[in-house]
Design a protein around this motif. Structure first.
Motif, PDB file in Angstrom:
ATOM      1  N   ILE A  35      -4.128   2.697   8.287  1.00 43.20           N
ATOM      2  CA  ILE A  35      -5.089   1.684   7.969  1.00 43.20           C
ATOM      3  C   ILE A  35      -4.936   1.406   6.621  1.00 43.20           C
ATOM      4  N   ALA A  36      -5.388   0.051   6.364  1.00 43.18           N
ATOM      5  CA  ALA A  36      -5.309  -0.549   5.115  1.00 43.18           C
ATOM      6  C   ALA A  36      -6.076  -1.813   4.995  1.00 43.18           C
ATOM      7  N   VAL A  37      -6.494  -2.179   3.948  1.00 42.37           N
ATOM      8  CA  VAL A  37      -7.332  -3.286   3.703  1.00 42.37           C
ATOM      9  C   VAL A  37      -6.622  -3.955   2.177  1.00 42.37           C
ATOM     10  N   THR A  50      -7.770   9.323  -3.560  1.00 38.36           N
ATOM     11  CA  THR A  50      -9.102   9.376  -3.561  1.00 38.36           C
ATOM     12  C   THR A  50     -10.049   8.164  -2.772  1.00 38.36           C
ATOM     13  N   PRO A  51      -9.638   6.998  -2.600  1.00 36.55           N
ATOM     14  CA  PRO A  51     -10.506   6.011  -2.017  1.00 36.55           C
ATOM     15  C   PRO A  51     -10.618   6.547  -0.719  1.00 36.55           C
ATOM     16  N   ALA A  52      -9.362   6.922   0.061  1.00 39.24           N
ATOM     17  CA  ALA A  52      -9.434   7.052   1.441  1.00 39.24           C
ATOM     18  C   ALA A  52      -9.765   8.487   1.701  1.00 39.24           C
ATOM     19  N   VAL A  53      -9.731   9.617   0.829  1.00 35.68           N
ATOM     20  CA  VAL A  53     -10.275  10.992   1.031  1.00 35.68           C
ATOM     21  C   VAL A  53     -11.794  10.732   1.002  1.00 35.68           C
ATOM     22  N   LYS A  54     -12.441   9.697   0.118  1.00 38.05           N
ATOM     23  CA  LYS A  54     -13.791   9.718   0.049  1.00 38.05           C
ATOM     24  C   LYS A  54     -14.230   9.176   1.313  1.00 38.05           C
ATOM     25  N   LEU A  55     -13.601   8.004   1.888  1.00 35.75           N
ATOM     26  CA  LEU A  55     -13.921   7.208   2.846  1.00 35.75           C
ATOM     27  C   LEU A  55     -14.131   8.111   4.237  1.00 35.75           C
ATOM     28  N   TYR A  56     -13.116   8.998   4.284  1.00 31.62           N
ATOM     29  CA  TYR A  56     -12.906  10.009   5.535  1.00 31.62           C
ATOM     30  C   TYR A  56     -13.928  10.909   5.617  1.00 31.62           C
ATOM     31  N   SER A  57     -14.350  11.596   4.158  1.00 32.79           N
ATOM     32  CA  SER A  57     -15.329  12.483   4.128  1.00 32.79           C
ATOM     33  C   SER A  57     -16.677  12.114   4.465  1.00 32.79           C
ATOM     34  N   SER A  58     -16.778  10.843   4.070  1.00 35.46           N
ATOM     35  CA  SER A  58     -18.079  10.041   4.186  1.00 35.46           C
ATOM     36  C   SER A  58     -18.546   9.954   5.536  1.00 35.46           C
ATOM     37  N   LEU A  59     -17.291   9.782   6.348  1.00 36.52           N
ATOM     38  CA  LEU A  59     -17.527   9.691   7.741  1.00 36.52           C
ATOM     39  C   LEU A  59     -17.486  10.706   8.618  1.00 36.52           C
ATOM     40  N   ASP A 101      -8.334  -7.619  -2.485  1.00 35.95           N
ATOM     41  CA  ASP A 101      -9.344  -8.561  -2.511  1.00 35.95           C
ATOM     42  C   ASP A 101     -10.613  -8.185  -1.645  1.00 35.95           C
ATOM     43  N   TYR A 102     -10.208  -7.558  -0.566  1.00 42.16           N
ATOM     44  CA  TYR A 102     -11.511  -7.146   0.491  1.00 42.16           C
ATOM     45  C   TYR A 102     -11.883  -5.809   0.368  1.00 42.16           C
ATOM     46  N   ARG A 103     -11.328  -4.975  -0.622  1.00 40.81           N
ATOM     47  CA  ARG A 103     -11.733  -3.470  -0.578  1.00 40.81           C
ATOM     48  C   ARG A 103     -13.233  -3.282  -1.179  1.00 40.81           C
ATOM     49  N   ARG A 104     -13.963  -2.430  -0.769  1.00 42.00           N
ATOM     50  CA  ARG A 104     -15.307  -2.028  -1.257  1.00 42.00           C
ATOM     51  C   ARG A 104     -16.368  -2.773  -0.723  1.00 42.00           C
ATOM     52  N   GLN A 105     -16.041  -3.500   0.489  1.00 37.98           N
ATOM     53  CA  GLN A 105     -17.101  -4.333   1.090  1.00 37.98           C
ATOM     54  C   GLN A 105     -17.108  -3.779   2.471  1.00 37.98           C
ATOM     55  N   GLY A 106     -17.015  -2.490   2.759  1.00 34.20           N
ATOM     56  CA  GLY A 106     -17.219  -1.753   4.045  1.00 34.20           C
ATOM     57  C   GLY A 106     -16.302  -1.952   5.096  1.00 34.20           C
ATOM     58  N   LEU A 107     -15.111  -2.739   4.675  1.00 36.39           N
ATOM     59  CA  LEU A 107     -14.085  -2.867   6.098  1.00 36.39           C
ATOM     60  C   LEU A 107     -13.223  -1.883   6.424  1.00 36.39           C
ATOM     61  N   CYS A 167       0.625  -1.186   0.024  1.00 38.19           N
ATOM     62  CA  CYS A 167       0.100   0.104  -0.028  1.00 38.19           C
ATOM     63  C   CYS A 167       0.705   1.361  -0.117  1.00 38.19           C
ATOM     64  N   PHE A 168       1.929   1.179   0.896  1.00 42.23           N
ATOM     65  CA  PHE A 168       2.719   2.618   0.834  1.00 42.23           C
ATOM     66  C   PHE A 168       3.956   2.727   0.366  1.00 42.23           C
ATOM     67  N   SER A 169       4.406   3.900  -0.023  1.00 38.10           N
ATOM     68  CA  SER A 169       5.823   3.866  -0.411  1.00 38.10           C
ATOM     69  C   SER A 169       6.968   4.044   0.749  1.00 38.10           C
TER      70      SER A 169
HETATM   71  C1  LIG Z   1      -8.776   3.384   1.895  1.00 38.16           C
HETATM   72  C2  LIG Z   1      -9.082   2.023   2.068  1.00 38.16           C
HETATM   73  C3  LIG Z   1      -8.674   1.840   3.637  1.00 38.16           C
HETATM   74  C4  LIG Z   1     -10.562   1.949   2.095  1.00 38.16           C
HETATM   75  O1  LIG Z   1     -10.982   0.364   2.590  1.00 38.16           O
HETATM   76  P1  LIG Z   1     -12.582  -0.083   2.095  1.00 38.16           P
HETATM   77  O2  LIG Z   1     -12.445  -1.244   2.837  1.00 38.16           O
HETATM   78  O3  LIG Z   1     -12.227  -0.482   0.459  1.00 38.16           O
HETATM   79  O4  LIG Z   1     -13.277   0.938   2.144  1.00 38.16           O
HETATM   80  P2  LIG Z   1     -14.885   0.758   2.425  1.00 38.16           P
HETATM   81  O5  LIG Z   1     -15.301  -0.586   1.445  1.00 38.16           O
HETATM   82  O6  LIG Z   1     -15.466   0.814   3.900  1.00 38.16           O
HETATM   83  O7  LIG Z   1     -15.453   2.197   1.606  1.00 38.16           O
HETATM   84  C5  LIG Z   1     -16.375   3.013   2.451  1.00 38.16           C
HETATM   85  C6  LIG Z   1     -16.454   4.216   1.528  1.00 38.16           C
HETATM   86  O8  LIG Z   1     -15.285   4.874   1.087  1.00 38.16           O
HETATM   87  C7  LIG Z   1     -15.409   5.395  -0.329  1.00 38.16           C
HETATM   88  N1  LIG Z   1     -14.346   4.543  -1.029  1.00 38.16           N
HETATM   89  C8  LIG Z   1     -13.613   3.626  -1.038  1.00 38.16           C
HETATM   90  N2  LIG Z   1     -12.908   2.948  -1.925  1.00 38.16           N
HETATM   91  C9  LIG Z   1     -13.251   3.889  -2.855  1.00 38.16           C
HETATM   92  C10 LIG Z   1     -12.677   3.858  -4.199  1.00 38.16           C
HETATM   93  N3  LIG Z   1     -11.746   2.998  -4.665  1.00 38.16           N
HETATM   94  N4  LIG Z   1     -13.190   4.738  -4.897  1.00 38.16           N
HETATM   95  C11 LIG Z   1     -14.112   5.894  -4.545  1.00 38.16           C
HETATM   96  N5  LIG Z   1     -14.566   5.907  -3.251  1.00 38.16           N
HETATM   97  C12 LIG Z   1     -14.256   4.934  -2.358  1.00 38.16           C
HETATM   98  C13 LIG Z   1     -16.665   5.133  -0.824  1.00 38.16           C
HETATM   99  O9  LIG Z   1     -17.564   6.187  -0.326  1.00 38.16           O
HETATM  100  C14 LIG Z   1     -17.210   3.980   0.145  1.00 38.16           C
HETATM  101  O10 LIG Z   1     -18.594   3.701   0.125  1.00 38.16           O
HETATM  102  P3  LIG Z   1     -19.193   2.727  -0.848  1.00 38.16           P
HETATM  103  O11 LIG Z   1     -18.694   1.635  -1.030  1.00 38.16           O
HETATM  104  O12 LIG Z   1     -20.550   2.726  -0.222  1.00 38.16           O
HETATM  105  O13 LIG Z   1     -19.508   3.659  -1.880  1.00 38.16           O
HETATM  106  C15 LIG Z   1      -8.469   1.082   1.132  1.00 38.16           C
HETATM  107  O14 LIG Z   1      -8.743   1.383  -0.182  1.00 38.16           O
HETATM  108  C16 LIG Z   1      -7.035   0.814   1.340  1.00 38.16           C
HETATM  109  O15 LIG Z   1      -6.531   0.099   2.073  1.00 38.16           O
HETATM  110  N6  LIG Z   1      -6.358   1.535   0.446  1.00 38.16           N
HETATM  111  C17 LIG Z   1      -4.620   1.334   0.512  1.00 38.16           C
HETATM  112  C18 LIG Z   1      -4.321   1.997   1.864  1.00 38.16           C
HETATM  113  C19 LIG Z   1      -4.516   3.441   2.128  1.00 38.16           C
HETATM  114  O16 LIG Z   1      -4.507   4.091   1.316  1.00 38.16           O
HETATM  115  N7  LIG Z   1      -4.887   3.714   3.447  1.00 38.16           N
HETATM  116  C20 LIG Z   1      -5.282   5.070   3.874  1.00 38.16           C
HETATM  117  C21 LIG Z   1      -3.923   6.053   4.196  1.00 38.16           C
HETATM  118  S1  LIG Z   1      -4.453   7.537   4.680  1.00 38.16           S
END
Ligand SMILES: CC(C)(COP(=O)(O)OP(=O)(O)OC[C@H]1O[C@@H](n2cnc3c(N)ncnc32)[C@H](O)[C@@H]1OP(=O)(O)O)[C@@H](O)C(=O)NCCC(=O)NCCS
Length: 157
Positions: free
Chosen positions: A75-77, A115-124, A80-86, A27-29
């Motif tokens: 925080i990292a997932v 973007t995935p992380a920013v969207k996750l946090y703003s949604s919360l 294979d387990y992403r986008r499942q609410g973890l 996940c990280f550099s």
């Molecule tokens: C960021 C991370 C932890 C999210 O984990 P996840 O289990 O996939 O997140 P969730 O399934 O709980 O997603 C919750 C919400 O976040 C947003 N989100 C998550 N992944 C997204 C993506 N790839 N694109 C857009 N929005 C996304 C969505 O709003 C999503 O809700 P939805 O699925 O109902 O649309 C995961 O992508 C990850 O491990 N990334 C690599 C490590 C990392 O970047 N960590 C954060 C460091 S700050």
């Protein structure tokens, strides 16, 4: 993509750490190493938890709580387990742990390009409160500082 499995959240133990160090590398550099993660097992201010899907390590989260502040450091997932609410569930646990330990706010840093992380946090309900110039390396990028004010009611679900 794997089928959705029964997922439980457990405290991080030594047995999880080799897999978590691999997840960090994926996940990280600037990944946390085995040794860095191992040190946190004995740190009273650190709370590290692991999401296990049918016994397999699917993701994890680490939070530090000091006085009234708390900070998500990791925080990292696994892909294979992403986008499942973890991710959402792990942050929910961070809020619970922070409140239980007397924190009134929860902060973290994120790359604006993540973007995935920013969207996750703003949604919360996390809000941008500042920017750390050149906080990240490889590639260099500012760090967005996000904070969520914690309400006791959040812990009563
Ligand atoms: C960021 C991370 C932890 C999210 O984990 P996840 O289990 O996939 O997140 P969730 O399934 O709980 O997603 C919750 C919400 O976040 C947003 N989100 C998550 N992944 C997204 C993506 N790839 N694109 C857009 N929005 C996304 C969505 O709003 C999503 O809700 P939805 O699925 O109902 O649309 C995961 O992508 C990850 O491990 N990334 C690599 C490590 C990392 O970047 N960590 C954060 C460091 S700050």
């Amino acid at each position: 993509m794997k089928n959705k499995k029964e997922t439980v959240i457990v405290p991080m133990e030594e047995k999880h750490i080799p897999v978590l160090a691999e997840l960090e590398k994926i996940c990280f550099s600037q990944p946390w190493t085995y040794e860095q993660l191992y040190e946190e097992l004995d740190n009273r201010t650190a709370h590290f938890i692991v999401a296990e899907a049918d016994g397999e390590t699917a993701g994890y989260m680490g939070i530090f709580v000091v006085c009234e502040s708390s900070y998500v450091s990791n925080i990292a997932v696994f892909p294979d387990y992403r986008r499942q609410g973890l991710g959402k569930r792990l942050i929910g646990e961070a809020v619970r742990i922070a409140l239980e330990n007397g924190a009134q706010s929860l902060s973290l840093e994120v790359r604006p390009s993540n973007t995935p992380a920013v969207k996750l946090y703003s949604s919360l309900g996390f809000e941008e409160v500042g920017l750390r110039k050149n906080f990240y390396r490889n590639p260099t990028e500012d760090g967005l500082i996000l904070t969520k004010t914690l309400e006791k009611a959040e812990n009563k679900e």
